[in-house]
Design an enzyme around this catalytic site. Structure first.
Site, PDB file in Angstrom:
ATOM      1  CD  GLU A  84      -2.000  -4.196  11.296  1.00 55.19           C
ATOM      2  OE1 GLU A  84      -2.612  -3.968  10.240  1.00 55.19           O
ATOM      3  OE2 GLU A  84      -0.805  -4.519  11.325  1.00 55.19           O
ATOM      4  CG  HIS A 142      -6.393 -35.552  16.474  1.00 56.86           C
ATOM      5  ND1 HIS A 142      -6.720 -36.756  17.078  1.00 56.86           N
ATOM      6  CD2 HIS A 142      -7.304 -35.360  15.495  1.00 56.86           C
ATOM      7  CE1 HIS A 142      -7.768 -37.274  16.451  1.00 56.86           C
ATOM      8  NE2 HIS A 142      -8.141 -36.453  15.489  1.00 56.86           N
ATOM      9  CE  LYS A 172      -3.390   2.456   2.755  1.00 58.53           C
ATOM     10  NZ  LYS A 172      -4.299   2.482   3.888  1.00 58.53           N
ATOM     11  N   GLY A 207      -4.825  -1.732   4.916  1.00 60.72           N
ATOM     12  CA  GLY A 207      -4.101  -2.897   4.397  1.00 60.72           C
ATOM     13  C   GLY A 207      -4.815  -4.212   4.690  1.00 60.72           C
ATOM     14  NE  ARG A 208      -6.615  -3.402  10.772  1.00 58.24           N
ATOM     15  CZ  ARG A 208      -5.914  -2.293  10.887  1.00 58.24           C
ATOM     16  NH1 ARG A 208      -4.741  -2.193  10.295  1.00 58.24           N
ATOM     17  NH2 ARG A 208      -6.365  -1.266  11.582  1.00 58.24           N
ATOM     18  CD  GLU A 229       9.065  -6.211   7.146  1.00 59.28           C
ATOM     19  OE1 GLU A 229       8.855  -5.083   6.634  1.00 59.28           O
ATOM     20  OE2 GLU A 229       8.902  -6.453   8.357  1.00 59.28           O
ATOM     21  CE  LYS A 235       5.775  -1.106  10.030  1.00 59.11           C
ATOM     22  NZ  LYS A 235       4.840  -0.365   9.204  1.00 59.11           N
TER      23      LYS A 235
END
Ligand SMILES: O=P(O)(O)OC[C@H]1O[C@](O)(CO)[C@@H](O)[C@@H]1O
Length: 554
Positions: free
Chosen positions: A363, A394, A204, A277-278, A210, A518
């Site tokens: 977030e 399990h 965005k 973004g999410r 990253e 960050k």
């Protein structure tokens, strides 16, 4: 506003103190409880009956929504008001899936028209890639789409791609590189053919460390591989630019930064700062998915979101599924003491859905101050987690069945498996679903000591084999996991998250909590590289850890 000052909150508080839920008794007393507490939203059949809720609690929860103005706030979101106050932005992911005949004017622009203009570009690109018209630099069609992004620019696309794998065009596949751990890009490119690879750099902001680092790494890998195949000469800048133009496209709201990175803005798909973004998988961030499943299926995906948007916008409060589920989460988190919420899809295709929801919910609602900056005096976002059933059964279900903590859980299943199955798999699907039905039954109704004894269990072991029951669950079923149903599920959780944030009076659309780490990471780079002055300025723990790293690095 402070929700604890409302009459409804105070009433819920008093009710919680005396609350003694008994699902067995409630179901016995009301043979229609299952039907009475089941709602329909689009294709989603949502059974709320195994929640720890009775009519009185429901009335208080609906009153809480009214007294905290949840629906008014919803309308402000849908109309494009700047409800993301700390960033001064509108919150309009719902505009991404409105039909082309709709109009919504924000700051003098018709955002729906803008959305559809961009969709047309994405669809045209997707068609060209899928048909083989778009080729790599050496003239070969694309076989692998590599999406480079992180957070919302990764989790949505990878989750949806995994969920909709049966719809992916044969001969085409996607890979997703997100982590700055160099092993991620190395593993994902190791066996890739650069000539048939198309890279989508999705960010965005186009500033994310990253993503930009991985984009550089993959660009070097691609150009190096081209050179070693004799397709590119060392130092041939024009050849490099031509290769990048055929193998790299971008998705961003910052097209100037895309150009600065070396990707032709003509090969970029945009979106808008009113898409968090999410909340962006249904924007250009979903380009990898649009290529993989094709424009028609992507349209169905968007249509699914819109179905639930309409439901959220128009259904009466007591039939409004996102409202009810959001309010139940508030009930569990703020009044019954639950810290976590499990999401348990009985579909292997949804194996990334819980991870996707973690960003969406945590977030959004992991906040400690309200819109006006005042601190909250109550818990906000709970921890979301989960794994597909039956694998989780399990592993961690023991704690949900018999642990000391109450973990409300959403169970999700589909009537028809449809794809990925072979002849005869219908029986296996029924075995699978028998687990889905059995688990919520066991959690709700448990097993008493007398029932355990009646099975001939030795007395000493009886306590360990008792199930208290009254472990709350919501069951969500749909006919099948189609693109539309996936869109419906995502939109459902988006709006549940919204409802909770609105009750708490927090800004669910900023994410300042990710910034400090960050910044510190950037500041620490010199110390890690050996700058003794910067190292000396660190606290003793951080210094010790960096020294350990420097002493052990091979
Ligand atoms: O798409 P971008 O700008 O690269 O951001 C990636 C992710 O980073 C975050 O900003 C958090 O650091 C998320 O909100 C976002 O989805």
């Amino acid at each position: 506003m402070d929700p604890t000052t409302t009459r409804a909150w105070q009433s819920l508080d008093a009710r919680a103190d005396a609350f003694d839920p008994d699902l067995r008794a409630w179901f016995d007393a009301d043979p229609d409880r299952g039907a009475r507490w089941t709602r329909q939203a689009g294709d989603l059949h949502v059974d709320l009956s195994k929640n720890l809720v009775d009519d009185a609690v429901l009335e208080d929860l609906l009153a809480l929504a009214e007294q905290t103005h949840v629906l008014h706030h919803r309308d402000r979101m849908l109309e494009g008001e700047r409800i993301n106050v700390t960033e001064g932005r509108a919150v309009l992911h719902t505009a991404l899936r409105r039909p082309s005949e709709d109009h919504l004017e924000v700051d003098g622009a018709d955002v729906v028209a803008e959305v559809h203009a961009e969709l047309a570009k994405i669809y045209d690109f997707a068609r060209r890639v899928r048909s083989g018209e778009w080729t790599g630099a050496s003239g070969k069609p694309v076989r692998t789409v590599v999406n480079i992004g992180i957070g919302g620019s990764d989790l949505g696309p990878v989750m949806a791609y995994e969920a909709l794998r049966p719809f992916v065009a044969p001969g085409l596949s996607c890979r997703f590189i997100s982590n700055i751990d160099p092993t991620d890009a190395a593993e994902k490119t190791r066996d890739l053919d650069p000539e048939t690879t198309l890279v989508i750099v999705a960010s965005k902001t186009f500033t994310t460390l990253e993503t930009l680092t991985n984009a550089r790494v993959v660009r070097e890998w691609l150009l190096g591989a081209m050179r070693s195949r004799g397709l590119l000469d060392e130092g041939d800048a024009a050849g490099e630019a031509a290769a990048i133009a055929r193998h790299f496209v971008a998705v961003s709201t910052a097209l100037d930064k895309v150009a600065a990175f070396g990707i032709d803005p003509a090969n970029a798909f945009g979106f808008w700062n009113w898409v968090g973004g999410r909340y962006s998988v249904d924007s250009a961030v979903g380009t990898s998915l649009a290529v993989a499943i094709g424009p028609e299926r992507f349209e169905e995906f968007l249509g699914g979101f819109h179905t639930i948007d309409r439901h959220f916008a128009t259904a009466a409060p007591r039939d409004n599924v996102p409202l009810l589920m959001g309010l139940l989460n508030v009930w569990y988190g703020n009044f019954l003491g639950s810290d976590t919420h499990a999401v348990l899809p009985y579909s292997q295709y949804l194996h990334r859905f819980p991870a996707y929801l973690q960003q969406l919910t945590m977030e959004s609602n992991g906040k400690s101050v309200r819109w006006d900056g005042t601190p909250v005096s109550y818990d906000t976002g709970e921890v979301f987690w989960g794994e597909p059933g039956t694998n989780g059964q399990h592993a961690f279900y023991q704690l949900i069945h018999q642990g000391t903590r109450v973990v409300p859980a959403d169970f999700i299943a589909f009537a028809t498996p449809t794809w990925g199955t072979r002849d005869g798999d219908a029986d296996v699907h029924e075995l699978f679903l028998s687990n889905f039905f059995a688990q919520t039954k066991a959690l709700a109704f448990g097993r008493t000591a007398d029932e355990v004894r009646a099975e001939g269990t030795p007395e000493a072991v009886v306590p360990a084999r008792v199930f208290t029951g009254n472990r709350p669950t919501t069951s969500i079923m749909a006919p099948a996991l189609t693109p539309s149903v996936l869109g419906q599920l995502i939109a459902l959780y988006e709006h549940i998250t919204f409802v909770q944030g609105a009750v708490w009076g927090i800004d669910s659309f900023d994410q300042w909590g990710v910034e400090l780490g960050k910044k510190l990471a950037r500041d620490l780079v010199p110390a890690i590289a050996g700058d003794t002055a910067v190292l000396a300025g660190q606290d003793s723990s951080t210094r010790g850890l960096i020294e350990y790293y420097r002493g052990h690095r091979v």
